[in-house]
Design an enzyme around this catalytic site. Structure first.
Site, PDB file in Angstrom:
ATOM      1  N   HIS A  33       0.835  -1.204   0.000  1.00 40.80           N
ATOM      2  CA  HIS A  33       0.000   0.000   0.000  1.00 40.80           C
ATOM      3  C   HIS A  33       0.873   1.258   0.000  1.00 40.80           C
ATOM      4  CE1 HIS A  33      -4.108  -1.731   1.080  1.00 40.80           C
ATOM      5  NE2 HIS A  33      -3.308  -2.776   0.958  1.00 40.80           N
ATOM      6  N   ASP A  69      -6.174   5.528   3.683  1.00 47.45           N
ATOM      7  CA  ASP A  69      -6.398   4.142   3.280  1.00 47.45           C
ATOM      8  C   ASP A  69      -7.550   3.559   4.096  1.00 47.45           C
ATOM      9  OD1 ASP A  69      -5.898   1.678   1.997  1.00 47.45           O
ATOM     10  OD2 ASP A  69      -3.728   1.946   2.139  1.00 47.45           O
ATOM     11  N   ASP A 123      -9.770  -9.459  -2.297  1.00 43.28           N
ATOM     12  CA  ASP A 123      -9.262  -8.705  -3.441  1.00 43.28           C
ATOM     13  C   ASP A 123      -8.483  -9.600  -4.394  1.00 43.28           C
ATOM     14  OD1 ASP A 123      -9.123  -6.165  -4.742  1.00 43.28           O
ATOM     15  OD2 ASP A 123      -7.012  -6.051  -4.212  1.00 43.28           O
TER      16      ASP A 123
END
Length: 449
Positions: free
Chosen positions: A18, A115, A365
């Protein structure tokens, strides 16, 4: 740029998968004159310093990670701990709330990009008069399927939520059990994982994603309807060409094989396979007969199959340390990439010529990314797994590799052609710049709403 440059604060989830895409976005925004204050764990800063291409405009703001019971004293990111401790990283980030508020008051950015973990940040931003945008690394399809308001009303994971645009995403029995359990997963301080995702989306002024309308369009339209606010796309965030060169040992090793002949296999910096599945994967690579570089962390000592290293010597390498994935994927000898289907890895693969073998890690995901890549886009081949137990075999690994690497295989020809089309789109001269420009204009518009 006609409008005045923005000052943008960024607070990514403390995971390398991330932090890195957020920094890729920061580079593209800074290239257009915007100023970035990038919140990052103090000791992790050194790992990303070389990726900051605009240090005059991108300022790393070091964050002390508060100690949480059960978290090792030196742990800062998910790469420092076992996956079972990831919720404690989220809890530690929750404890930074007061520090983040003080920093935002001091820095006075126009907007803060946050986030999924820091769902509380929009409330701070609203109190001090700045805008907030929840920026996801996970895909719009995943958020739509797992965390949309329609899903909150109907948690039957066997079917898409009401209005979801693609009913072609199918799941195996073991995946449905996982997805149902993940909807109830506590992820630090008694907060459910998907509550962090959906609360942040509900509270923010807008929602953003790494991606492009050509691929994500229907899911973006769905989410705009569901959340009733703008959904912006930053573009796929194709990494800028690296200034560094491939480590000599890998450059020499890969250089010993003909173009497009090597399989590169990696599951991200934070993932390990169970011993039996690691062995099946490696035996599948051996069975395929092709040279390979497997950048995998063995789960335990002596995890490799008996006699394996001797049998593949000179042709196959298993390496548990960090490698320069972007440069390896770009090497002309690499013809195939076996991936866990993380968003950043998929982007790196799609802009290179290596073919995709999809072996998704068990996570919403990863699974949905794999189905989109193998089904909707048809740019890769997924390794077959057991319907109920989710296990793959050496034969299923070998079969997938041979399909994408065999010039005569019909399915292989189809996925290679589709991959080439997507690659040409992503790398076309004005494609990503126009995506980033549109994202910047959307940020400017957000300030006046």
């Amino acid at each position: 740029m006609d409008a005045a440059p923005l000052h943008i604060a960024m607070y990514p989830w403390f995971a390398m998968g991330h932090l890195t895409p957020f920094l890729h976005l920061a580079n593209k925004l800074a290239k257009r004159g915007h100023k970035i204050s990038f919140f990052i764990p103090k000791r992790t800063q050194a790992k990303l310093q070389n990726l900051n291409l605009h240090p005059c405009l991108i300022t790393f703001v070091p964050i002390n990670v508060p100690h949480v019971d059960g978290l090792p004293n030196d742990a800062e990111t998910t790469s420092d701990v076992h996956s079972s401790l990831f919720p404690l990283i989220a809890a530690a980030m929750d404890h930074t709330e007061k520090d983040i508020e003080l920093l935002l008051l001091e820095l006075k950015p126009h907007i803060v990009l946050f986030d999924f973990a820091t769902y509380w940040l929009p409330n701070i931003a609203r109190r001090i008069g700045i805008k907030s945008l929840q920026y996801y690394i996970i895909s719009p399809a995943t958020v739509g399927y797992m965390a949309s308001p329609a899903r909150e009303k109907d948690d039957d994971m066997k079917k898409p939520p009401s209005g979801f645009p693609d009913s072609c995403i199918k799941f195996h029995a073991h995946e449905l059990r996982f997805l149902a359990a993940s909807r109830k997963l506590e992820f630090g301080n008694g907060v459910l994982l998907y509550d962090r995702i959906s609360i942040g989306a509900n509270l923010s002024d807008a929602i953003g994603f790494k991606g492009c309308r050509e691929i994500e369009g229907p899911y973006v339209d769905y989410l705009e309807t569901q959340f009733g606010k703008p959904v912006m796309l930053s573009g796929p965030l194709v990494p800028e060409p690296s200034n560094s060169t491939l480590e000599e040992k890998w450059g020499e090793w890969l250089g010993g094989f003909k173009a497009g002949s090597v399989v590169y296999c990696a599951f991200g910096s934070e993932n390990t396979l169970q011993k039996n599945q690691l062995q099946e994967l490696l035996l599948g690579l051996e069975l395929s007969g092709v040279p390979f570089l497997a950048a995998l962390k063995p789960p335990i000592e002596d995890a490799l199959p008996k006699g394996f290293q001797e049998r593949v010597e000179g042709k196959g390498v298993v390496y548990g340390g960090w490698v320069q994935q972007q440069l390896i994927l770009a090497h002309p000898s690499v013809g195939c990439f076996i991936t866990h289907c993380g968003a950043a890895s998929l982007t790196e693969a799609l802009v290179n010529e290596c073919q995709l073998v999809l072996l998704p890690r068990l996570g919403s995901d990863f699974i949905i990314n794999a189905r989109n890549m193998s089904g909707k886009l048809r740019v890769g081949v997924e390794v077959a797994k057991g319907e109920d137990d989710g296990w793959f075999t050496k034969e299923s690994v070998c079969k997938a590799v041979k399909i994408v690497m065999d010039d005569e295989n019909e399915l292989g020809r189809e996925v290679r052609a589709n991959h080439s089309k997507v690659r040409n789109l992503l790398l076309s001269k004005n494609f990503e710049p126009s995506c980033v420009d549109a994202f910047c204009h959307s940020l400017q518009d957000l300030l006046y709403k």
